[in-house]
Design a protein around this motif. Structure first.
Motif, PDB file in Angstrom:
ATOM      1  N   MET A  17       0.824  -1.214   0.000  1.00  0.00           N
ATOM      2  CA  MET A  17       0.000   0.000   0.000  1.00  0.00           C
ATOM      3  C   MET A  17       0.854   1.259   0.000  1.00  0.00           C
ATOM      4  O   MET A  17       0.494   2.278  -0.613  1.00  0.00           O
ATOM      5  N   GLN A  18       1.989   1.190   0.669  1.00  0.00           N
ATOM      6  CA  GLN A  18       2.888   2.347   0.672  1.00  0.00           C
ATOM      7  C   GLN A  18       3.415   2.625  -0.737  1.00  0.00           C
ATOM      8  O   GLN A  18       3.529   3.781  -1.152  1.00  0.00           O
ATOM      9  N   VAL A  19       3.731   1.564  -1.491  1.00  0.00           N
ATOM     10  CA  VAL A  19       4.151   1.743  -2.880  1.00  0.00           C
ATOM     11  C   VAL A  19       3.017   2.344  -3.700  1.00  0.00           C
ATOM     12  O   VAL A  19       3.233   3.226  -4.543  1.00  0.00           O
ATOM     13  N   VAL A  20       1.798   1.875  -3.466  1.00  0.00           N
ATOM     14  CA  VAL A  20       0.639   2.412  -4.191  1.00  0.00           C
ATOM     15  C   VAL A  20       0.472   3.901  -3.922  1.00  0.00           C
ATOM     16  O   VAL A  20       0.268   4.699  -4.846  1.00  0.00           O
ATOM     17  N   LEU A  21       0.577   4.304  -2.667  1.00  0.00           N
ATOM     18  CA  LEU A  21       0.433   5.721  -2.312  1.00  0.00           C
ATOM     19  C   LEU A  21       1.472   6.570  -3.029  1.00  0.00           C
ATOM     20  O   LEU A  21       1.147   7.636  -3.571  1.00  0.00           O
ATOM     21  N   HIS A  22       2.698   6.115  -3.068  1.00  0.00           N
ATOM     22  CA  HIS A  22       3.789   6.935  -3.596  1.00  0.00           C
ATOM     23  C   HIS A  22       3.941   6.849  -5.108  1.00  0.00           C
ATOM     24  O   HIS A  22       4.428   7.801  -5.732  1.00  0.00           O
ATOM     25  N   GLN A  23       3.526   5.732  -5.718  1.00  0.00           N
ATOM     26  CA  GLN A  23       3.814   5.548  -7.142  1.00  0.00           C
ATOM     27  C   GLN A  23       2.585   5.320  -8.017  1.00  0.00           C
ATOM     28  O   GLN A  23       2.614   5.623  -9.213  1.00  0.00           O
ATOM     29  N   PHE A  24       1.492   4.793  -7.454  1.00  0.00           N
ATOM     30  CA  PHE A  24       0.310   4.487  -8.273  1.00  0.00           C
ATOM     31  C   PHE A  24      -0.983   4.955  -7.596  1.00  0.00           C
ATOM     32  O   PHE A  24      -1.956   4.210  -7.506  1.00  0.00           O
ATOM     33  N   PRO A  25      -1.042   6.180  -7.111  1.00  0.00           N
ATOM     34  CA  PRO A  25      -2.206   6.608  -6.316  1.00  0.00           C
ATOM     35  C   PRO A  25      -3.514   6.650  -7.101  1.00  0.00           C
ATOM     36  O   PRO A  25      -4.587   6.620  -6.498  1.00  0.00           O
ATOM     37  N   GLY A  26      -3.433   6.709  -8.426  1.00  0.00           N
ATOM     38  CA  GLY A  26      -4.654   6.796  -9.222  1.00  0.00           C
ATOM     39  C   GLY A  26      -5.145   5.483  -9.773  1.00  0.00           C
ATOM     40  O   GLY A  26      -6.166   5.446 -10.486  1.00  0.00           O
ATOM     41  N   ALA A  27      -4.471   4.380  -9.470  1.00  0.00           N
ATOM     42  CA  ALA A  27      -4.844   3.079 -10.031  1.00  0.00           C
ATOM     43  C   ALA A  27      -6.227   2.639  -9.550  1.00  0.00           C
ATOM     44  O   ALA A  27      -6.557   2.768  -8.367  1.00  0.00           O
ATOM     45  N   GLN A  28      -7.016   2.104 -10.467  1.00  0.00           N
ATOM     46  CA  GLN A  28      -8.342   1.559 -10.173  1.00  0.00           C
ATOM     47  C   GLN A  28      -8.294   0.049 -10.350  1.00  0.00           C
ATOM     48  O   GLN A  28      -7.755  -0.445 -11.347  1.00  0.00           O
ATOM     49  N   VAL A  29      -8.855  -0.692  -9.423  1.00  0.00           N
ATOM     50  CA  VAL A  29      -8.724  -2.153  -9.463  1.00  0.00           C
ATOM     51  C   VAL A  29     -10.062  -2.836  -9.170  1.00  0.00           C
ATOM     52  O   VAL A  29     -11.019  -2.218  -8.701  1.00  0.00           O
ATOM     53  N   GLU A  30     -10.063  -4.132  -9.443  1.00  0.00           N
ATOM     54  CA  GLU A  30     -11.215  -4.979  -9.113  1.00  0.00           C
ATOM     55  C   GLU A  30     -10.700  -6.309  -8.589  1.00  0.00           C
ATOM     56  O   GLU A  30      -9.782  -6.902  -9.161  1.00  0.00           O
ATOM     57  N   TYR A  31     -11.297  -6.777  -7.487  1.00  0.00           N
ATOM     58  CA  TYR A  31     -10.983  -8.071  -6.903  1.00  0.00           C
ATOM     59  C   TYR A  31     -12.238  -8.941  -6.922  1.00  0.00           C
ATOM     60  O   TYR A  31     -13.363  -8.434  -6.793  1.00  0.00           O
ATOM     61  N   ARG A  32     -12.042 -10.265  -7.026  1.00  0.00           N
ATOM     62  CA  ARG A  32     -13.155 -11.198  -6.934  1.00  0.00           C
ATOM     63  C   ARG A  32     -12.815 -12.310  -5.942  1.00  0.00           C
ATOM     64  O   ARG A  32     -11.663 -12.723  -5.801  1.00  0.00           O
ATOM     65  N   PHE A  33     -13.857 -12.810  -5.290  1.00  0.00           N
ATOM     66  CA  PHE A  33     -13.759 -13.884  -4.301  1.00  0.00           C
ATOM     67  C   PHE A  33     -13.983 -15.233  -4.975  1.00  0.00           C
ATOM     68  O   PHE A  33     -14.781 -15.354  -5.903  1.00  0.00           O
ATOM     69  N   LYS A  34     -13.271 -16.260  -4.475  1.00  0.00           N
ATOM     70  CA  LYS A  34     -13.486 -17.616  -4.970  1.00  0.00           C
ATOM     71  C   LYS A  34     -13.286 -18.608  -3.838  1.00  0.00           C
ATOM     72  O   LYS A  34     -12.336 -18.494  -3.064  1.00  0.00           O
ATOM     73  N   CYS A  35     -14.205 -19.565  -3.750  1.00  0.00           N
ATOM     74  CA  CYS A  35     -14.051 -20.687  -2.817  1.00  0.00           C
ATOM     75  C   CYS A  35     -13.713 -21.920  -3.647  1.00  0.00           C
ATOM     76  O   CYS A  35     -14.473 -22.311  -4.530  1.00  0.00           O
ATOM     77  N   ARG A  36     -12.564 -22.524  -3.352  1.00  0.00           N
ATOM     78  CA  ARG A  36     -12.109 -23.682  -4.132  1.00  0.00           C
ATOM     79  C   ARG A  36     -12.656 -24.995  -3.608  1.00  0.00           C
ATOM     80  O   ARG A  36     -12.477 -26.037  -4.248  1.00  0.00           O
ATOM     81  N   ASN A  37     -13.325 -24.975  -2.438  1.00  0.00           N
ATOM     82  CA  ASN A  37     -13.917 -26.201  -1.906  1.00  0.00           C
ATOM     83  C   ASN A  37     -15.205 -26.514  -2.667  1.00  0.00           C
ATOM     84  O   ASN A  37     -16.106 -25.674  -2.727  1.00  0.00           O
ATOM     85  N   PRO A  38     -15.354 -27.695  -3.226  1.00  0.00           N
ATOM     86  CA  PRO A  38     -16.597 -28.028  -3.919  1.00  0.00           C
ATOM     87  C   PRO A  38     -17.753 -28.234  -2.950  1.00  0.00           C
ATOM     88  O   PRO A  38     -17.579 -28.799  -1.865  1.00  0.00           O
ATOM     89  N   GLY A  39     -18.930 -27.751  -3.330  1.00  0.00           N
ATOM     90  CA  GLY A  39     -20.140 -28.041  -2.583  1.00  0.00           C
ATOM     91  C   GLY A  39     -20.330 -27.299  -1.278  1.00  0.00           C
ATOM     92  O   GLY A  39     -21.242 -27.634  -0.507  1.00  0.00           O
ATOM     93  N   VAL A  40     -19.538 -26.295  -0.998  1.00  0.00           N
ATOM     94  CA  VAL A  40     -19.683 -25.530   0.248  1.00  0.00           C
ATOM     95  C   VAL A  40     -20.661 -24.378   0.023  1.00  0.00           C
ATOM     96  O   VAL A  40     -20.473 -23.548  -0.861  1.00  0.00           O
ATOM     97  N   ASN A  41     -21.725 -24.345   0.814  1.00  0.00           N
ATOM     98  CA  ASN A  41     -22.748 -23.305   0.690  1.00  0.00           C
ATOM     99  C   ASN A  41     -22.405 -22.136   1.612  1.00  0.00           C
ATOM    100  O   ASN A  41     -22.741 -22.134   2.789  1.00  0.00           O
ATOM    101  N   LEU A  42     -21.738 -21.150   1.054  1.00  0.00           N
ATOM    102  CA  LEU A  42     -21.426 -19.940   1.813  1.00  0.00           C
ATOM    103  C   LEU A  42     -22.499 -18.873   1.639  1.00  0.00           C
ATOM    104  O   LEU A  42     -22.551 -17.919   2.420  1.00  0.00           O
ATOM    105  N   ALA A  43     -23.351 -19.048   0.633  1.00  0.00           N
ATOM    106  CA  ALA A  43     -24.367 -18.038   0.351  1.00  0.00           C
ATOM    107  C   ALA A  43     -25.311 -17.841   1.528  1.00  0.00           C
ATOM    108  O   ALA A  43     -25.810 -16.731   1.757  1.00  0.00           O
ATOM    109  N   GLN A  44     -25.552 -18.898   2.292  1.00  0.00           N
ATOM    110  CA  GLN A  44     -26.487 -18.800   3.420  1.00  0.00           C
ATOM    111  C   GLN A  44     -26.000 -17.841   4.509  1.00  0.00           C
ATOM    112  O   GLN A  44     -26.779 -17.408   5.356  1.00  0.00           O
ATOM    113  N   PHE A  45     -24.712 -17.505   4.474  1.00  0.00           N
ATOM    114  CA  PHE A  45     -24.146 -16.612   5.481  1.00  0.00           C
ATOM    115  C   PHE A  45     -23.915 -15.195   4.952  1.00  0.00           C
ATOM    116  O   PHE A  45     -23.257 -14.388   5.611  1.00  0.00           O
TER     117      PHE A  45
END
Length: 404
Positions: A17-45
């Motif tokens: 984050m310190q590098v981002v502040l000093h060198q890339f403060p305008g960068a826009q990003v997107e992250y996505r979540f993934k569960c690699r366990n098959p059949g786990v129902n996380l939606a209920q939570f």
């Protein structure tokens, strides 16, 4: 609330984050979540997780926390001043339940204002899941297993083997991680806090978790993660030079400090092509996080020798799904040939039972776009790759000469 401090995250989030502040403060990003366990129902939570995220977004850094960060030699004063004004904004994160039973988490916004979401959100998902699913888990089993691991390490042959905790993102709970850290510090002995690099007085080198490092007087550990090198695909001068650009930007920020390079964003072969004599001398070592660790270590040692650099002056860090037994095996292979460090995650902070009653979640939050373009990693473990743009992946493989 599960997360009660913004320090409850990994150190490399702050160093990046310190590098981002000093060198890339305008960068826009997107992250996505993934569960690699098959059949786990996380939606209920989803609702419960959303409420915990709302609580996370209400937090601010406290004066004592800022003072602690300011005491770290590589953290700069203006960065701490920025953190003193920071609050995570709920508008940048979306938590949704999908009809398939999957949990959808999307984080999108300025890199500077979204980078701190990943680790606490993963910790939230873990703890919400396990406190609902395993209300009667037997912690005594976890304690017995931890004692057995400590016993395996406390032998004369292994007296110089040092391990660190890298388990925040996949911990069973915050309370359990703290108990594990306290036990390791007492039973294995911890390094001298805050005296970097400082002599270690025991086999427990420290933790990636900044809050527990501050609270328990441990050494906080970490440098860079995959997202940093991935973002360079959109921020550097050209794609082929993005890995070189990332390492040079890191060196510009830290001037030789925090010198552990992450080696697996494009695979080991591409890493070695870019990790030339200059980087071999400038960086203190490299970190393994995918593929066969024994082959990786042999290739890196050979690479140092080819570049006329003494491997005994360089540190190889292993951190990919380590168990204590595998750590000992790696230590025996490479002892006396280089400096060694080992970061153990799930095997320390979420080893509390056996399937099917207890299965640690294999969950990740990965950067998928930067400045509107896809970004990805092509690690030596294909299942770790995460990108929704097959054309971009094919192009990336072509540019870095990686077989599909």
């Amino acid at each position: 609330m599960i997360i009660t401090s913004l320090l409850d995250t990994d150190l490399y989030k702050f160093t990046m984050m310190q590098v981002v502040l000093h060198q890339f403060p305008g960068a826009q990003v997107e992250y996505r979540f993934k569960c690699r366990n098959p059949g786990v129902n996380l939606a209920q939570f989803a609702n419960e997780i959303r409420e915990e995220v709302r609580g996370l977004c209400s937090l601010q850094f406290q004066d004592a926390e800022l003072a602690y960060l300011r005491s770290l030699r590589f953290i700069k004063s203006d960065f701490v001043d920025f953190l003193g004004l920071l609050k995570l904004n709920e508008k940048y994160i979306t938590v949704r339940a999908l009809g398939s039973g999957e949990l959808d988490i999307s984080i999108k916004g300025p890199w500077l204002h979204t980078i701190l979401f990943e680790i606490p959100v993963l910790a939230i998902v873990n703890e919400v899941y396990f406190r609902n699913r395993e209300k009667g888990v037997d912690l005594e089993l976890g304690r017995r297993r931890l004692a057995a691991k400590i016993g395996s390490l406390k032998t004369a042959e292994l007296s110089e083997l040092k391990i660190a905790d890298y388990g925040t993102r996949r911990r069973y709970s915050k309370a359990w991680q703290e108990e594990v850290l306290r036990t390791l510090a007492v039973q294995l002995g911890a390094g001298s806090p805050r005296q970097f690099p400082g002599p270690f007085t025991g086999q427990f080198a420290g933790t990636s978790n900044v809050l527990f490092a501050m609270k328990l007087g441990l050494i906080p550990l970490g440098t860079m993660a995959h997202e940093y090198l991935q973002a360079a695909q959109a921020l550097g001068p050209r794609l082929r030079d993005s890995q070189i650009f990332a390492f040079e930007s890191w060196a510009k920020e830290y001037r030789g400090d925090l010198g552990i390079a992450l080696s697996d964003v494009y695979g080991m072969s591409a890493f070695l092509r870019d990790f030339d004599l200059y980087f071999c001398k400038l960086f203190d070592g490299a970190r393994h996080d995918s593929g066969d660790p024994f082959s990786w270590g042999e290739r890196l040692i050979d690479h140092y020798r080819f570049n006329r650099v003494d491997p005994l002056t360089k540190t190889l860090i292993f951190s990919d799904g380590l168990t204590v037994d595998k750590t000992i095996e790696l230590y025996r292979r490479f002892k006396g040939r280089c400096l060694l460090a080992f970061g153990i995650g799930t095997h320390l902070t979420n080893d509390l039972g056996d399937p099917p009653e207890h299965v640690p979640l294999q969950i990740v939050i990965k950067m998928v776009r930067c400045n509107g373009q896809p970004v990805a990693k092509l690690s030596d473990t294909p299942s770790k790759n995460m990108c929704d743009d097959e054309k971009y992946l094919a192009y990336l493989r072509q540019v870095f000469e990686i077989e599909g």
